[in-house]
Design a protein around this motif. Sequence first.
Motif, PDB file in Angstrom:
ATOM      1  N   ALA A 185       0.713  -1.296  -0.005  1.00 51.35           N
ATOM      2  CA  ALA A 185       0.148   0.109  -0.338  1.00 51.35           C
ATOM      3  C   ALA A 185       1.099   1.420  -0.012  1.00 51.35           C
ATOM      4  O   ALA A 185       0.487   2.106  -0.628  1.00 51.35           O
ATOM      5  N   ARG A 186       1.968   0.908   0.676  1.00 52.71           N
ATOM      6  CA  ARG A 186       2.713   2.623   0.859  1.00 52.71           C
ATOM      7  C   ARG A 186       3.649   2.982  -0.620  1.00 52.71           C
ATOM      8  O   ARG A 186       3.310   3.915  -1.007  1.00 52.71           O
ATOM      9  N   ALA A 187       3.899   1.738  -1.574  1.00 49.05           N
ATOM     10  CA  ALA A 187       4.419   2.029  -2.657  1.00 49.05           C
ATOM     11  C   ALA A 187       3.452   2.264  -3.617  1.00 49.05           C
ATOM     12  O   ALA A 187       4.112   3.450  -4.370  1.00 49.05           O
ATOM     13  N   ILE A 188       2.141   2.235  -3.717  1.00 51.95           N
ATOM     14  CA  ILE A 188       1.231   2.071  -4.378  1.00 51.95           C
ATOM     15  C   ILE A 188       1.032   3.529  -4.038  1.00 51.95           C
ATOM     16  O   ILE A 188       0.568   4.374  -5.289  1.00 51.95           O
ATOM     17  N   GLY A 189       0.646   4.211  -3.115  1.00 49.56           N
ATOM     18  CA  GLY A 189       0.699   5.482  -2.448  1.00 49.56           C
ATOM     19  C   GLY A 189       1.456   6.854  -2.752  1.00 49.56           C
ATOM     20  O   GLY A 189       0.934   7.749  -3.319  1.00 49.56           O
ATOM     21  N   LEU A 190       2.793   5.880  -2.878  1.00 56.98           N
ATOM     22  CA  LEU A 190       3.402   6.799  -2.913  1.00 56.98           C
ATOM     23  C   LEU A 190       4.001   6.963  -4.523  1.00 56.98           C
ATOM     24  O   LEU A 190       5.042   7.914  -4.999  1.00 56.98           O
ATOM     25  N   GLY A 191       3.663   5.488  -5.168  1.00 50.92           N
ATOM     26  CA  GLY A 191       3.437   6.565  -6.777  1.00 50.92           C
ATOM     27  C   GLY A 191       2.535   6.420  -7.383  1.00 50.92           C
ATOM     28  O   GLY A 191       3.484   8.005  -8.134  1.00 50.92           O
ATOM     29  N   LEU A 192       1.631   6.899  -6.898  1.00 48.22           N
ATOM     30  CA  LEU A 192       0.336   7.979  -7.211  1.00 48.22           C
ATOM     31  C   LEU A 192       1.320   8.917  -6.635  1.00 48.22           C
ATOM     32  O   LEU A 192       0.307  10.094  -7.525  1.00 48.22           O
ATOM     33  N   LEU A 193       0.921   9.694  -5.803  1.00 48.84           N
ATOM     34  CA  LEU A 193       1.624  11.077  -5.262  1.00 48.84           C
ATOM     35  C   LEU A 193       2.644  10.901  -6.431  1.00 48.84           C
ATOM     36  O   LEU A 193       2.985  12.225  -6.762  1.00 48.84           O
ATOM     37  N   SER A 194       3.830  10.493  -6.802  1.00 49.88           N
ATOM     38  CA  SER A 194       5.004  10.722  -7.446  1.00 49.88           C
ATOM     39  C   SER A 194       4.414  11.005  -8.614  1.00 49.88           C
ATOM     40  O   SER A 194       4.573  12.408  -9.953  1.00 49.88           O
ATOM     41  N   GLY A 195       2.989  10.033  -9.687  1.00 48.99           N
ATOM     42  CA  GLY A 195       2.961  10.321 -11.392  1.00 48.99           C
ATOM     43  C   GLY A 195       2.267  11.813 -10.612  1.00 48.99           C
ATOM     44  O   GLY A 195       2.154  12.767 -11.795  1.00 48.99           O
ATOM     45  N   CYS A 196       1.482  12.179  -9.400  1.00 50.62           N
ATOM     46  CA  CYS A 196       0.431  13.850  -9.304  1.00 50.62           C
ATOM     47  C   CYS A 196       2.090  15.037  -9.478  1.00 50.62           C
ATOM     48  O   CYS A 196       2.031  15.579  -9.669  1.00 50.62           O
ATOM     49  N   ALA A 197       2.908  14.315  -8.774  1.00 53.21           N
ATOM     50  CA  ALA A 197       4.034  15.285  -8.817  1.00 53.21           C
ATOM     51  C   ALA A 197       4.680  15.829 -10.401  1.00 53.21           C
ATOM     52  O   ALA A 197       5.161  17.022 -10.551  1.00 53.21           O
ATOM     53  N   PHE A 227       3.039  15.006 -13.137  1.00 59.47           N
ATOM     54  CA  PHE A 227       1.878  16.141 -13.997  1.00 59.47           C
ATOM     55  C   PHE A 227       1.943  17.391 -13.457  1.00 59.47           C
ATOM     56  O   PHE A 227       1.776  18.021 -14.363  1.00 59.47           O
ATOM     57  N   GLN A 228       2.175  17.911 -12.300  1.00 61.60           N
ATOM     58  CA  GLN A 228       2.165  19.090 -11.867  1.00 61.60           C
ATOM     59  C   GLN A 228       3.251  19.780 -12.629  1.00 61.60           C
ATOM     60  O   GLN A 228       3.625  21.205 -12.436  1.00 61.60           O
ATOM     61  N   LEU A 233      -5.321  19.191  -2.136  1.00 61.93           N
ATOM     62  CA  LEU A 233      -6.740  20.205  -1.908  1.00 61.93           C
ATOM     63  C   LEU A 233      -6.943  21.106  -2.604  1.00 61.93           C
ATOM     64  O   LEU A 233      -7.301  21.666  -3.738  1.00 61.93           O
ATOM     65  N   PHE A 234      -5.458  21.822  -2.673  1.00 61.29           N
ATOM     66  CA  PHE A 234      -5.185  23.563  -3.456  1.00 61.29           C
ATOM     67  C   PHE A 234      -4.615  23.499  -4.070  1.00 61.29           C
ATOM     68  O   PHE A 234      -5.094  24.356  -5.439  1.00 61.29           O
ATOM     69  N   SER A 235      -4.056  22.210  -4.985  1.00 63.48           N
ATOM     70  CA  SER A 235      -3.570  21.612  -6.455  1.00 63.48           C
ATOM     71  C   SER A 235      -4.743  21.325  -7.403  1.00 63.48           C
ATOM     72  O   SER A 235      -5.526  21.958  -8.424  1.00 63.48           O
ATOM     73  N   THR A 236      -4.566  19.646  -7.806  1.00 62.62           N
ATOM     74  CA  THR A 236      -4.917  19.238  -8.362  1.00 62.62           C
ATOM     75  C   THR A 236      -6.567  19.156  -8.164  1.00 62.62           C
ATOM     76  O   THR A 236      -7.372  18.957  -9.155  1.00 62.62           O
ATOM     77  N   VAL A 237      -6.767  19.107  -6.797  1.00 63.84           N
ATOM     78  CA  VAL A 237      -8.405  18.497  -6.525  1.00 63.84           C
ATOM     79  C   VAL A 237      -9.666  20.141  -6.851  1.00 63.84           C
ATOM     80  O   VAL A 237     -10.257  20.439  -7.862  1.00 63.84           O
ATOM     81  N   LEU A 238      -8.874  21.372  -6.228  1.00 69.25           N
ATOM     82  CA  LEU A 238      -9.042  22.671  -6.790  1.00 69.25           C
ATOM     83  C   LEU A 238      -9.474  23.434  -8.029  1.00 69.25           C
ATOM     84  O   LEU A 238     -10.148  23.653  -8.775  1.00 69.25           O
TER      85      LEU A 238
END
Length: 159
Positions: A13-25, A27-28, A112-117
């Motif tokens: 779960a940790r690797a998946i969570g970190l991978g998702l956040l890395s992908g979002c980074a 993207f940004q 919340l204040f970047s991708t979600v907004l």
Amino acid sequence: MNENRSNQGGFTARAIGLGLLSGCAAFQVGMGIYFIALRPTLLPEDERFIGGSLAELSSAAPELAIWLNRVFVVLGGHAVATGLLAFLAVHLVSRRGRPSRVALLLLAGAGLFSTVLMSRINFAIASDFRWVLLVPALAWIAGVITLGLRAFSLRPGQE
């Protein structure tokens, strides 16, 4: 039970969570570079929403195009900075056994204040890109939730 042994697929779960956040980074950063270097002053959806073309608007406000380009460069710079800081957060969280609650709250706030907004506003203006921009918002939420499940399910000292 050890999380690695309990996960048949090899991904924690940790690797998946970190991978998702890395992908979002990533993207940004990519979106920021697009806003700095490639984004036109007004997209066709902007003109539809405003109800006029850039040429029509420029007759009333001759410096509008220059102003908007500068605004988008600043916005792009903030997006790149958000992505780089998200990479830093992922790196720091990856070095610890589990994320702290403060780290999760900060990551959730950043999302919340970047991708979600951004996604919410793009739905409000009926953007052509609204469904594409929903993906990073959902990925950021899923990444934080996945890391949160791990952080809140383990007692201190349990790994």
